[in-house]
Design a protein around this motif. Sequence first.
Motif, PDB file in Angstrom:
ATOM      1  N   ILE A   1       0.850  -1.187   0.000  1.00 46.13           N
ATOM      2  CA  ILE A   1       0.000   0.000   0.000  1.00 46.13           C
ATOM      3  C   ILE A   1       0.884   1.235   0.000  1.00 46.13           C
ATOM      4  CG2 ILE A   1      -1.894   1.187   1.140  1.00 46.13           C
ATOM      5  CD1 ILE A   1      -2.492  -1.503   2.598  1.00 46.13           C
ATOM      6  N   GLY A   2       0.717   2.068  -1.024  1.00 47.72           N
ATOM      7  CA  GLY A   2       1.554   3.258  -1.127  1.00 47.72           C
ATOM      8  C   GLY A   2       3.004   2.867  -1.387  1.00 47.72           C
ATOM      9  N   ALA A   3       3.911   3.733  -0.969  1.00 48.10           N
ATOM     10  CA  ALA A   3       5.332   3.533  -1.274  1.00 48.10           C
ATOM     11  C   ALA A   3       6.029   2.560  -0.341  1.00 48.10           C
ATOM     12  CB  ALA A   3       6.050   4.884  -1.230  1.00 48.10           C
ATOM     13  N   GLU A   4       5.525   2.385   0.897  1.00 49.07           N
ATOM     14  CA  GLU A   4       6.284   1.623   1.891  1.00 49.07           C
ATOM     15  C   GLU A   4       5.516   0.528   2.614  1.00 49.07           C
ATOM     16  OE1 GLU A   4       8.314   4.291   4.690  1.00 49.07           O
ATOM     17  OE2 GLU A   4       7.916   5.914   3.271  1.00 49.07           O
ATOM     18  N   ALA A   5       4.244   0.731   2.880  1.00 54.32           N
ATOM     19  CA  ALA A   5       3.494  -0.161   3.777  1.00 54.32           C
ATOM     20  C   ALA A   5       3.173  -1.502   3.126  1.00 54.32           C
ATOM     21  CB  ALA A   5       2.203   0.523   4.225  1.00 54.32           C
ATOM     22  N   VAL A   6       3.266  -2.558   3.940  1.00 51.08           N
ATOM     23  CA  VAL A   6       2.879  -3.905   3.514  1.00 51.08           C
ATOM     24  C   VAL A   6       2.102  -4.549   4.661  1.00 51.08           C
ATOM     25  CG1 VAL A   6       3.645  -6.179   2.729  1.00 51.08           C
ATOM     26  CG2 VAL A   6       4.964  -4.134   2.108  1.00 51.08           C
ATOM     27  N   VAL A   7       0.897  -5.047   4.349  1.00 52.00           N
ATOM     28  CA  VAL A   7       0.132  -5.801   5.338  1.00 52.00           C
ATOM     29  C   VAL A   7      -0.084  -7.219   4.821  1.00 52.00           C
ATOM     30  CG1 VAL A   7      -1.023  -3.742   6.263  1.00 52.00           C
ATOM     31  CG2 VAL A   7      -2.158  -5.084   4.491  1.00 52.00           C
ATOM     32  N   GLU A   8      -0.195  -8.157   5.769  1.00 51.46           N
ATOM     33  CA  GLU A   8      -0.476  -9.549   5.440  1.00 51.46           C
ATOM     34  C   GLU A   8      -1.883  -9.886   5.901  1.00 51.46           C
ATOM     35  OE1 GLU A   8       1.078 -14.081   6.412  1.00 51.46           O
ATOM     36  OE2 GLU A   8       2.298 -12.381   7.023  1.00 51.46           O
ATOM     37  N   VAL A   9      -2.678 -10.426   4.989  1.00 51.39           N
ATOM     38  CA  VAL A   9      -4.070 -10.762   5.275  1.00 51.39           C
ATOM     39  C   VAL A   9      -4.128 -11.961   6.217  1.00 51.39           C
ATOM     40  CG1 VAL A   9      -6.252 -11.490   4.255  1.00 51.39           C
ATOM     41  CG2 VAL A   9      -4.793  -9.844   3.042  1.00 51.39           C
ATOM     42  N   THR A  10      -4.887 -11.807   7.316  1.00 49.88           N
ATOM     43  CA  THR A  10      -5.010 -12.877   8.309  1.00 49.88           C
ATOM     44  C   THR A  10      -6.368 -13.566   8.285  1.00 49.88           C
ATOM     45  OG1 THR A  10      -5.655 -11.259   9.993  1.00 49.88           O
ATOM     46  CG2 THR A  10      -3.311 -11.853   9.871  1.00 49.88           C
ATOM     47  N   GLY A  11      -7.422 -12.855   7.872  1.00 49.48           N
ATOM     48  CA  GLY A  11      -8.743 -13.468   7.852  1.00 49.48           C
ATOM     49  C   GLY A  11      -9.848 -12.458   7.689  1.00 49.48           C
ATOM     50  N   LEU A  12     -11.070 -12.929   7.905  1.00 42.48           N
ATOM     51  CA  LEU A  12     -12.266 -12.117   7.743  1.00 42.48           C
ATOM     52  C   LEU A  12     -12.651 -11.437   9.051  1.00 42.48           C
ATOM     53  CD1 LEU A  12     -14.431 -14.710   5.806  1.00 42.48           C
ATOM     54  CD2 LEU A  12     -13.438 -12.619   4.853  1.00 42.48           C
TER      55      LEU A  12
END
Length: 180
Positions: free
Chosen positions: A105-116
């Motif tokens: 997301i954007g230039a730097e951010a990274v998230v990992e999907v964990t669930g609903l």
Amino acid sequence: MNGTVTAVSSNEAYSFTKPNRAAITLLAGLGVEGDIHAGVTVKHRSRVAQDPTQPNLRQVHLIHQELFAEVGSEGFEVTPGQLGENITTSGIDLLGLPVGALLRIGAEAVVEVTGLRNPCRQIDNFQDGLLKRVVGRDEAGNVVRKAGIMSVVLSGGPVRPGDPITVELPDGPHRPLERV
């Protein structure tokens, strides 16, 4: 698969809705800077009551803007942040992502999907009848949750409306999302 951030929201106090912001900052391993749900261990009241030492798999909540149009066609008016999400997206099938998908997301951010996200009765307190629109059953009788996905922050950074989102799928086999 790519999309866009349409809004960002955070709140330092417990409340169902979160005010929109010009930007939020994601912090690796914690969540959204200054948000009540940020932390290494669970922060959602119901989860804390069960076991306050559980890891926080719900650091960042994302909802697809397309859900607002869907419930809008049924007479509900919902805008970004009103269902408590931190990031509102457009153009990505969030609910179709597998566990472990990465969102850059954007230039730097990274998230990992964990669930609903597991929607609760507070949604009906917000707008009566809305809960039935975001949780239902498919033809086989399985529960279908549509109120967004949860994630953890792998790499921090600023996130703003208009930022691009790039999806990276994990190596297979893919595990479908379950409630967290």
